[in-house]
Design a protein around this motif. Structure first.
Motif, PDB file in Angstrom:
ATOM      1  N   ILE A  31       0.843  -1.194   0.000  1.00 43.51           N
ATOM      2  CA  ILE A  31       0.000   0.000   0.000  1.00 43.51           C
ATOM      3  C   ILE A  31       0.878   1.244   0.000  1.00 43.51           C
ATOM      4  O   ILE A  31       1.702   1.436   0.891  1.00 43.51           O
ATOM      5  N   ILE A  32       0.712   2.075  -1.017  1.00 41.68           N
ATOM      6  CA  ILE A  32       1.440   3.330  -1.137  1.00 41.68           C
ATOM      7  C   ILE A  32       0.409   4.436  -1.347  1.00 41.68           C
ATOM      8  O   ILE A  32      -0.060   4.660  -2.467  1.00 41.68           O
ATOM      9  N   GLY A  33       0.044   5.137  -0.275  1.00 40.05           N
ATOM     10  CA  GLY A  33      -1.002   6.148  -0.384  1.00 40.05           C
ATOM     11  C   GLY A  33      -2.311   5.510  -0.789  1.00 40.05           C
ATOM     12  O   GLY A  33      -2.821   4.598  -0.131  1.00 40.05           O
ATOM     13  N   LYS A  34      -2.879   5.965  -1.922  1.00 35.29           N
ATOM     14  CA  LYS A  34      -4.136   5.430  -2.422  1.00 35.29           C
ATOM     15  C   LYS A  34      -3.930   4.333  -3.470  1.00 35.29           C
ATOM     16  O   LYS A  34      -4.876   3.927  -4.146  1.00 35.29           O
ATOM     17  N   VAL A  35      -2.687   3.878  -3.571  1.00 39.60           N
ATOM     18  CA  VAL A  35      -2.365   2.830  -4.538  1.00 39.60           C
ATOM     19  C   VAL A  35      -2.126   1.511  -3.804  1.00 39.60           C
ATOM     20  O   VAL A  35      -1.320   1.444  -2.872  1.00 39.60           O
ATOM     21  N   ILE A  36      -2.844   0.474  -4.205  1.00 41.11           N
ATOM     22  CA  ILE A  36      -2.691  -0.855  -3.616  1.00 41.11           C
ATOM     23  C   ILE A  36      -2.162  -1.800  -4.699  1.00 41.11           C
ATOM     24  O   ILE A  36      -2.774  -1.951  -5.758  1.00 41.11           O
ATOM     25  N   VAL A  37      -1.011  -2.403  -4.416  1.00 43.99           N
ATOM     26  CA  VAL A  37      -0.385  -3.333  -5.354  1.00 43.99           C
ATOM     27  C   VAL A  37      -0.535  -4.753  -4.808  1.00 43.99           C
ATOM     28  O   VAL A  37      -0.061  -5.058  -3.707  1.00 43.99           O
ATOM     29  N   HIS A  38      -1.208  -5.590  -5.564  1.00 46.09           N
ATOM     30  CA  HIS A  38      -1.415  -6.979  -5.137  1.00 46.09           C
ATOM     31  C   HIS A  38      -0.562  -7.902  -6.012  1.00 46.09           C
ATOM     32  O   HIS A  38      -0.792  -8.014  -7.213  1.00 46.09           O
ATOM     33  N   PRO A  39       0.457  -8.565  -5.434  1.00 40.82           N
ATOM     34  CA  PRO A  39       1.263  -9.517  -6.219  1.00 40.82           C
ATOM     35  C   PRO A  39       0.391 -10.666  -6.707  1.00 40.82           C
ATOM     36  O   PRO A  39      -0.546 -11.090  -6.023  1.00 40.82           O
ATOM     37  N   PHE A  40       0.693 -11.172  -7.900  1.00 39.54           N
ATOM     38  CA  PHE A  40      -0.088 -12.269  -8.489  1.00 39.54           C
ATOM     39  C   PHE A  40       0.855 -13.398  -8.890  1.00 39.54           C
ATOM     40  O   PHE A  40       1.891 -13.162  -9.517  1.00 39.54           O
ATOM     41  N   ALA A  41       0.488 -14.619  -8.522  1.00 40.35           N
ATOM     42  CA  ALA A  41       1.232 -15.803  -8.959  1.00 40.35           C
ATOM     43  C   ALA A  41       0.257 -16.936  -9.203  1.00 40.35           C
ATOM     44  O   ALA A  41      -0.661 -17.166  -8.414  1.00 40.35           O
ATOM     45  N   GLN A  42       0.459 -17.623 -10.300  1.00 40.76           N
ATOM     46  CA  GLN A  42      -0.299 -18.824 -10.617  1.00 40.76           C
ATOM     47  C   GLN A  42       0.667 -19.803 -11.264  1.00 40.76           C
ATOM     48  O   GLN A  42       0.868 -19.825 -12.468  1.00 40.76           O
ATOM     49  N   ASP A  43       1.345 -20.571 -10.429  1.00 45.08           N
ATOM     50  CA  ASP A  43       2.384 -21.493 -10.886  1.00 45.08           C
ATOM     51  C   ASP A  43       1.931 -22.913 -10.591  1.00 45.08           C
ATOM     52  O   ASP A  43       1.601 -23.248  -9.454  1.00 45.08           O
ATOM     53  N   GLN A  44       1.932 -23.734 -11.621  1.00 50.95           N
ATOM     54  CA  GLN A  44       1.304 -25.041 -11.520  1.00 50.95           C
ATOM     55  C   GLN A  44       2.219 -26.120 -12.087  1.00 50.95           C
ATOM     56  O   GLN A  44       2.726 -25.993 -13.197  1.00 50.95           O
ATOM     57  N   LEU A  45       2.454 -27.185 -11.327  1.00 50.14           N
ATOM     58  CA  LEU A  45       3.235 -28.340 -11.764  1.00 50.14           C
ATOM     59  C   LEU A  45       2.331 -29.562 -11.767  1.00 50.14           C
ATOM     60  O   LEU A  45       1.641 -29.827 -10.776  1.00 50.14           O
TER      61      LEU A  45
END
Length: 401
Positions: A31-45
Motif C-alpha cells: 500500500i502506497i497512499g491510495k495505490v494498492i499493489v497486489h502480487p499475483f502468482a499462478q504457478d502449476q506443476l
C-alpha cells in the motif's frame, strides 16, 4: 523426463520469496497512499500418466502447464490495472502477455475494461485456475472459451453486477502474442442471476454466448475455425483425441446455459453449449453443429465452503473458517469432487470424435496459497471406426495468490 526444470525452480523460488506473514496467511498487499499493489502468482506443476486401458500405458510425465506472474494495481478505488506475464507451458511453451488491462470501477455496480484479459463467458471459464475445482477445465469449457473469449484475448467490456446479478457484453479480437487469430472479430455476452440466495442456499442461473463474425485468417488464406482438446486431466500426454481440423467458415458461435446450486458445503455446477459453424459453400452442407456439457459436484470436507463472487459470477476456492490459515483445523482445507462430461465434435461430414469422461478429485490446501490435487479419470473416446477406453491419473502442485 525432468528436462527443462526451470518451471520447478520457479515455483520453489516463488515460495522462498514470500515473507513470514505470507506463509502464515494471505500474501500481503503493498500500500502506497491510495495505490494498492497486489502480487499475483499462478504457478502449476502437474505429473500424470495413463495407468490402464486398451490404449497403451505411458510413463509418468511432468509439465508446468500454467506459469503466470505479475501484479494487479488498484488506484483510489477508481482504476484497476492488471500486468501479468505468461511464461508459457513448460517445457517448450511460448511466452506471452496473459493480462494487460485497465478497468474503471469508480461507478458503483459498473466496471469498464479494455486491453488483454479474459472477458466474461461461462461459469467454468470465469473460475480462475486457482479457484477451479479440477486441475483442468472440462473440454466443453476449454473449447468454447477458446473460440472468442479465452485468456490472452484483446477485448473491451462493459460489466454491470451486484449481489444477485451479473451482466456483461464484450467485443473481442485476437489473442496477444504468438497466435493465428490476430484479425478475428467477435461479440461475447453473459447474463447471470441468483433467484435464491440465503446464508446456506444459493441458486445460480445464466446464459452465455459468443459470435465470431470475422474468423481469423492469414493474408493468403480464407478464414476458419478449429476445435480440439487434450484429455481433461492432462494425463501427461499431449495427444488431442478430439479434433476437427480447420473448418473454412463465414462465421461461428457458441451458445449455452449454466447453472449452480450451493447448499451448505455442497456445490453442484453444470454447463451445456451448442457450437455452430457456418461453413463456406460446399457440395454437402453449409452448417455444422457440435455440443458438449459437464456436471460437477464438490463437497468441502474440512473448511469453509466456496462462496460466490459478483464481479466474475463464479465461486472462490474453499477456505479456512478460522483465523489460522496454516494447516486449518490441524489438517488444512480438504475438498472432494466428481465430474461427468461429454464433448461431441461429430457433425455431418466432419468427424472430430466424441469423448466421455468420468473424474474423481481431491484438493488439499495446507496453506491458503498452496494447493495439492490428485485426480483420477476414466475416458471413453469414439471416432468413426475407432474406440479408446483408458484410465489416467494426475497429481498437481499449485501456488496461487
Amino acid at each position: 523426463m525432468w528436462k527443462n526444470k526451470y518451471y520447478i525452480l520457479h515455483t520453489i523460488l516463488s515460495l522462498c520469496f514470500l515473507n513470514s506473514d505470507a506463509v502464515a496467511g494471505t500474501v500481503k498487499d503493498i500500500i502506497i497512499g491510495k495505490v494498492i499493489v497486489h502480487p499475483f502468482a499462478q504457478d502449476q506443476l502437474e505429473v500424470g500418466s495413463n495407468i490402464q486401458g486398451n490404449k497403451s500405458s505411458s510413463s509418468p510425465s511432468a509439465s508446468g502447464p500454467h506459469i503466470r506472474n505479475g501484479v494487479r494495481v488498484n488506484i483510489a478505488n477508481q482504476v484497476r490495472i492488471g500486468a501479468i506475464w505468461d511464461f508459457g507451458a513448460a517445457p517448450g511453451g511460448q511466452m506471452r502477455l496473459f493480462e494487460g488491462a485497465a478497468s474503471y470501477t469508480g461507478l458503483k455496480h459498473f466496471q469498464f475494461s479494455v486491453g488483454v484479459f479474459n472477458p466474461s463467458f461461462g461459469l467454468s471459464s470465469m473460475q480462475p485456475r486457482g479457484d477451479s475445482i479440477f486441475p483442468e477445465r472440462a473440454s466443453v469449457s476449454t473449447i468454447t472459451r477458446g473460440l472468442a473469449a479465452g485468456a490472452n484475448r484483446q477485448a473491451i467490456q462493459a460489466l454491470f453486477y451486484g449481489s444477485y446479478y451479473h451482466l456483461a457484453i464484450s467485443g473481442t479480437a485476437g489473442t496477444a502474442g504468438p497466435g493465428k487469430d490476430g484479425n478475428q472479430r467477435a461479440i461475447v455476452f453473459r447474463s447471470v442471476i441468483l433467484p435464491i440466495r440465503s446464508q446456506s442456499f444459493l441458486m445460480h442461473i445464466g446464459i452465455s454466448g459468443e459470435w465470431v463474425f470475422q474468423p481469423s485468417h492469414k493474408s493468403s488464406m480464407e478464414g476458419g475455425v478449429s476445435f480440439s482438446d487434450t484429455p481433461e486431466n492432462g494425463d501427461g500426454l499431449k495427444d488431442k483425441y478430439i479434433k476437427t481440423g480447420n473448418i473454412l467458415a463465414k462465421s461461428a458461435g457458441a451458445f449455452g446455459l449454466e447453472g449452480a446450486i450451493s447448499w451448505k458445503k455442497l456445490l453442484i455446477t453444470s454447463e451445456y453449449y451448442n457450437l455452430i459453424v457456418n461453413t463456406k459453400p460446399n457440395p454437402t452442407t453449409t452448417r455444422q453443429n457440435f455440443y458438449g456439457w459437464y456436471v460437477t459436484a464438490a463437497y468441502t470436507l474440512v473448511g469453509k465452503a466456496r462462496s460466490w463472487k459478483a464481479t466474475s459470477a463464479s465461486f472462490t476456492s474453499p477456505s479456512c473458517d478460522q483465523k489460522d490459515s496454516l494447516f486449518c483445523h490441524g489438517t488444512g482445507v480438504i475438498e472432494l469432487a466428481t465430474r461427468f462430461s461429454q464433448m461431441d465434435l461429430e457433425s455431418n461430414d466432419i468427424s472430430g470424435g466424441k469423448q466421455n469422461i468420468c473424474s474423481l478429485n481431491i484438493n488439499w490446501y495446507p496453506l491458503d496459497i498452496l494447493r495439492l490435487s490428485l485426480d483420477y479419470s476414466h475416458t471413453k473416446f469414439y471416432r468413426k471406426g475407432t474406440y479408446n477406453d483408458f484410465d489416467s491419473i494426475l497429481s498437481m502442485f499449485q501456488v496461487y495468490f
